[in-house]
Design an enzyme around this catalytic site. Structure first.
Site, PDB file in Angstrom:
ATOM      1  N   SER A   1       0.831  -1.198   0.000  1.00 18.47           N
ATOM      2  CA  SER A   1       0.000   0.000   0.000  1.00 18.47           C
ATOM      3  C   SER A   1       0.866   1.249   0.000  1.00 18.47           C
ATOM      4  CB  SER A   1      -0.885   0.004   1.254  1.00 18.47           C
ATOM      5  OG  SER A   1      -1.564   1.230   1.414  1.00 18.47           O
TER       6      SER A   1
ATOM      7  N   TYR B   1      -2.542  -0.317  10.262  1.00 20.81           N
ATOM      8  CA  TYR B   1      -2.445  -0.725   8.861  1.00 20.81           C
ATOM      9  C   TYR B   1      -1.082  -0.332   8.300  1.00 20.81           C
ATOM     10  CZ  TYR B   1      -3.830  -1.409   3.977  1.00 20.81           C
ATOM     11  OH  TYR B   1      -3.917  -1.837   2.670  1.00 20.81           O
TER      12      TYR B   1
END
Length: 282
Positions: free
Chosen positions: A140, A153
């Protein structure tokens, strides 16, 4: 027909990548935690030429027995060979560290990081024996810079990339490639499924409320077609000599460019201003 195992295929990048690779002639083992959620992908594969290339399997990357059973099933069908794995399964939890329940913190790390390690270890003997294999990790933009309210995250993706850089040294002598895909904002279900932890007693509550409004606005304004990410995954799988990293989308490319070139404090200040968060210390 090349073969690939993909995790997290019920929605998002995994769903679309399964469709794309099947259309490009891959045999895909599409895995998910709950096979009751395969209906959408099943409908997308209504063409018999595509559906016959896709095998659905249950796989929960947080449970060793599930990993063992899925890998055993795949290898039984392929004659103990596999060309690639795409680690796509992932979850997020939004909120500040003080408010996040320990169980949620561990669930994110178990899914996004430890689950990837466990599945990779289960597949490495096959990749080594055949002297080739491709390990594709859907990371990501969150691995390139910290994000407010998204610490767990980000932590899981930073851990994933540090591990991947190290793993690449270990497996290179066996002809195994490690590839990291770094998408920016894309229209996938993770945005809707992410829980915001905002307890009424939180000292951060006004900050969190403003952050959620800003993040939703940013997502609605900037998110792109997830087929771009699926196409990049296919490119990484089919390249003769893939790059180690692929940034997908303008925000991921910008973060990758800025890292190490601009002081972190300035990046944080710019992000804070963009999101409309308090600037008391500036």
């Amino acid at each position: 027909m090349p073969t690939v195992l993909i995790t997290g295929t019920s929605t998002g990048f995994g769903h679309i990548t399964t469709e794309l690779l099947a259309a490009r002639g891959w045999r895909v083992f599409a895995t998910m935690r709950d096979l009751k959620r395969k209906d959408s992908l099943d409908r997308a594969l209504k063409d018999p030429a595509l559906s016959e290339r896709v095998t659905f399997l249950r796989l929960d990357v947080t449970h060793p027995a599930s990993i063992e059973a899925a890998v055993k099933s795949v290898l039984a069908e392929t004659g103990n060979t596999l060309d690639a794995v795409v680690h796509n399964a992932g979850i997020a939890i939004a909120g500040v560290l003080e408010d996040l329940p320990d169980a949620d913190i561990r669930r994110v790390m178990e899914t996004n990081f430890f689950g990837v390690l466990a599945l990779t270890r289960a597949l490495l003997p096959t990749f080594r024996a055949q002297r080739h294999g491709r390990i594709v990790l859907v990371s990501s933009q969150a691995a390139l810079s910290g994000q407010p309210g998204n610490s767990m995250y980000c932590a899981s993706k930073w851990a994933l990339e540090g591990w991947a850089e190290s793993l690449a040294y270990e497996v290179d002598p066996f002809g195994i490639d490690v590839v990291v895909i770094e998408p920016g904002p894309y229209r996938t279900e993770i945005w809707n499924s992410t829980t915001w932890v905002k307890p009424s007693h939180s000292s951060y509550l006004p900050w969190l409320r403003q952050l959620q409004i800003a993040v939703d606005r940013h997502q609605a304004k900037t998110s792109r077609d997830p087929r771009e990410v699926a196409a990049t995954i296919a490119k990484a799988l089919e390249a003769r000599r893939p790059r180690f990293r692929y940034q997908v989308g303008p925000f991921a490319k910008l973060d990758y460019f800025l890292r190490g070139k601009m002081p972190t404090k300035l990046i944080r200040r710019g992000t804070t201003r963009y999101l409309g968060l308090p600037l008391a210390r500036w």
